[in-house]
Design a protein around this motif. Structure first.
Motif, short mmCIF file in Angstrom:
data_model
loop_
_atom_site.label_atom_id
_atom_site.label_comp_id
_atom_site.label_asym_id
_atom_site.label_seq_id
_atom_site.Cartn_x
_atom_site.Cartn_y
_atom_site.Cartn_z
N ASP A 102 2.76 32.51 7.42
CA ASP A 102 1.75 32.94 6.75
C ASP A 102 0.35 31.43 7.31
N ALA A 103 -0.86 32.13 6.86
CA ALA A 103 -1.63 31.28 7.22
C ALA A 103 -2.24 30.86 6.74
N ARG A 104 -1.93 29.70 5.64
CA ARG A 104 -1.76 28.36 5.61
C ARG A 104 -1.46 28.04 6.25
N GLN A 105 0.31 28.29 7.35
CA GLN A 105 0.93 27.70 7.14
C GLN A 105 0.92 27.23 8.81
N ALA A 106 -0.09 28.57 9.46
CA ALA A 106 -0.49 28.95 10.79
C ALA A 106 -1.51 27.27 10.66
N ARG A 107 -2.06 26.99 9.94
CA ARG A 107 -3.23 25.75 9.82
C ARG A 107 -2.66 24.94 9.33
N GLY A 108 -1.44 25.13 9.23
CA GLY A 108 -0.65 23.50 8.75
C GLY A 108 0.16 23.51 10.58
N ALA A 109 0.26 23.82 10.68
CA ALA A 109 1.33 23.65 12.36
C ALA A 109 0.36 23.15 12.75
N TYR A 147 -4.59 31.51 17.34
CA TYR A 147 -4.46 33.04 16.79
C TYR A 147 -2.74 33.11 15.87
N HIS A 148 -3.55 33.94 14.83
CA HIS A 148 -2.61 34.35 14.13
C HIS A 148 -2.84 35.60 13.10
N PRO A 149 -2.46 36.62 12.91
CA PRO A 149 -0.73 36.29 12.55
C PRO A 149 -0.63 36.82 13.71
N TRP A 150 1.40 37.15 14.42
CA TRP A 150 1.37 38.21 15.42
C TRP A 150 1.16 39.35 15.76
N LEU A 151 1.10 40.80 16.96
CA LEU A 151 1.19 41.90 16.18
C LEU A 151 2.14 42.84 17.07
N GLN A 206 1.21 39.97 9.56
CA GLN A 206 0.93 40.11 8.53
C GLN A 206 -0.43 40.27 7.46
N ALA A 207 -0.49 40.72 6.94
CA ALA A 207 -2.45 40.34 6.30
C ALA A 207 -2.88 39.16 5.74
N VAL A 208 -3.82 39.12 6.79
CA VAL A 208 -4.69 38.38 6.09
C VAL A 208 -5.48 38.16 5.13
N THR A 209 -5.89 37.63 3.90
CA THR A 209 -6.96 37.97 3.25
C THR A 209 -8.19 37.75 3.27
N GLU A 210 -9.59 37.63 2.98
CA GLU A 210 -10.58 37.31 2.88
C GLU A 210 -10.51 35.87 2.07
N THR A 211 -10.06 35.52 1.06
CA THR A 211 -9.53 34.06 0.90
C THR A 211 -9.03 33.15 1.51
N GLU A 212 -8.28 33.42 2.84
CA GLU A 212 -7.86 33.06 2.89
C GLU A 212 -8.22 33.26 4.54
N MET A 213 -9.34 33.89 4.64
CA MET A 213 -10.39 33.76 6.22
C MET A 213 -10.55 32.57 6.54
N GLY A 214 -11.69 32.67 4.85
CA GLY A 214 -11.91 30.87 4.61
C GLY A 214 -11.51 29.70 4.43
N GLU A 215 -9.85 29.58 4.33
CA GLU A 215 -9.34 28.41 4.21
C GLU A 215 -8.27 28.01 5.51
N GLN A 230 -9.61 27.71 8.81
CA GLN A 230 -10.28 27.89 9.63
C GLN A 230 -9.98 26.16 10.44
N PRO A 231 -8.98 25.39 11.44
CA PRO A 231 -9.80 26.25 12.03
C PRO A 231 -8.95 27.27 13.52
N VAL A 232 -8.02 27.65 12.34
CA VAL A 232 -7.38 29.12 12.97
C VAL A 232 -7.90 30.47 13.85
N GLY A 233 -7.76 31.24 14.14
CA GLY A 233 -8.48 31.96 14.47
C GLY A 233 -7.70 33.40 14.30
N VAL A 234 -7.39 34.35 14.24
CA VAL A 234 -7.04 35.38 12.93
C VAL A 234 -7.77 37.07 13.87
N LEU A 235 -6.53 37.61 13.24
CA LEU A 235 -6.63 38.94 13.79
C LEU A 235 -6.49 40.06 12.59
#
Length: 352
Positions: free
Chosen positions: A129-136, A153-157, A203-212, A214-219
């Protein structure tokens, strides 16, 4: 002195690093989807790698390279990439094939990118998920130079259609980088661009996750616009100068272009006339870049600076050793400050 001129080299030429089996040895150059299909093996054409390359070409990608890791390590494959000095983007497709080796692969690719004034485009694992991408990102443990030459960049397409399997977003993103460079320039942020190819985020990335995250790029999907590329940050969070992808890529582009041009000075005397010719050509190149909109400032002196000379950029020891050092300052579009670039040429000792 040999005729010296500084010209703009290619800014977006990726190498896709993957296991292509027995399809070819070493590194192959391809120019489009049909070319890729002729070079890659059946498994690569129909599998995840094929999906990534299709996304690349559908989103504006052009000439690229394929580096085959079959029977070798990523580091060994990168050694073979050395022969192709126009590579500016590295995309490791098998990054998460073996999660235990993801850190080693990421570190090898980003180290190569940093050493060659290139960028690495990375991705998180499919089910992160988005937070795990940040952890990666944190798990890679990249140093400052590596992280400033990388983006993730996250998530897969996932393509439309029954039974379609998700693919890493890195191919589509690399294509978007090529598209933006071609239409606007390397200094333009490769974001807020619609992804072509009828795909949607896995996967969907929420507005809250968008702010949390960074620096991960999101689609993300946007009503009426499709899937958009968001985010413009490198993985370097500690140095304000290198926080943004277009700033890092612009500085690397300038250094590459100047370094290639200044090879002409190799057999010239390390004296004031030579330095002045180098300064003049660098000034003309940067003036052109400013006129294209690549640098901010109401007038050239606000957009860039060029310094060269003994007691300015070189010591007496540098001159005696045949080293010519030029320092360039760039007023990148963001952040609003001069970004450093340094070019060094060693002239032949007998002519120094």
């Amino acid at each position: 002195m040999s005729v010296l001129s500084v010209s703009s080299g290619p800014t977006a030429v990726p190498v896709f690093i993957s296991d292509f089996g027995t399809a070819f040895e070493g590194v192959a150059r391809v120019h489009g989807w049909s070319d890729f299909r002729g070079v890659a093996g059946e498994g690569a054409r129909s599998g995840m790698t094929g999906g990534v390359l299709l996304g690349y070409f559908e989103n504006g990608g052009g000439r690229c390279y394929l580096a085959n890791t079959a029977g070798k390590t990523v580091r060994e494959a990168l050694t073979e990439v050395e022969a192709f000095d126009d590579v500016t983007i590295l995309v490791p497709l098998g990054l998460w094939d073996d999660g235990a080796n993801a850190r080693e692969t990421a570190r090898a690719v980003t180290a190569y990118a940093a050493a060659h004034r290139a960028m690495a485009i990375l991705h998180a694992d499919r089910d992160c998920d988005a937070r795990q991408a940040r952890g990666a990102v944190r798990g890679f443990k990249l140093d400052a130079d590596q992280s400033s030459h990388a983006a993730l960049y996250h998530p897969w397409l996932i393509p439309s259609g029954d039974g379609a399997q998700p693919v890493p977003p890195v191919g589509a993103v690399a294509g978007v980088w090529c598209q933006v460079d071609d239409k606007r320039g390397v200094w333009k942020t490769p974001a807020n661009v619609t992804v072509s190819g009828d795909v949607r985020p896995f996967q969907a990335v929420t507005e809250t996750e968008m702010g949390e995250v960074q620096p991960v790029g999101v689609l993300r999907e946007s009503p009426g616009q499709g899937t958009l590329v968001w985010g413009t940050r490198t993985l370097n969070e500690g140095d304000e100068r290198w926080k943004y992808i277009p700033v890092r890529r612009l500085a690397d582009t300038v250094e590459r272009d100047l370094q290639k041009a200044f090879v002409f000075a190799t057999f010239e005397p390390n004296t004031q006339p030579t330095w002045e010719k180098l300064r003049s050509q660098a000034d003309a190149y940067l003036l052109s870049l400013w006129k294209l909109g690549g640098l901010q400032g109401a007038k050239p002196e606000e957009a860039y600076s060029v310094q060269i000379g003994q007691g300015v950029t070189m010591t007496e020891e540098d001159v005696k050793a045949g080293r010519i050092v030029m320092k360039v300052g760039l007023a990148a579009v963001r952040p609003a400050e001069f970004i450093p670039a340094t070019v060094t040429v060693t002239v032949a000792a007998e002519r120094a």
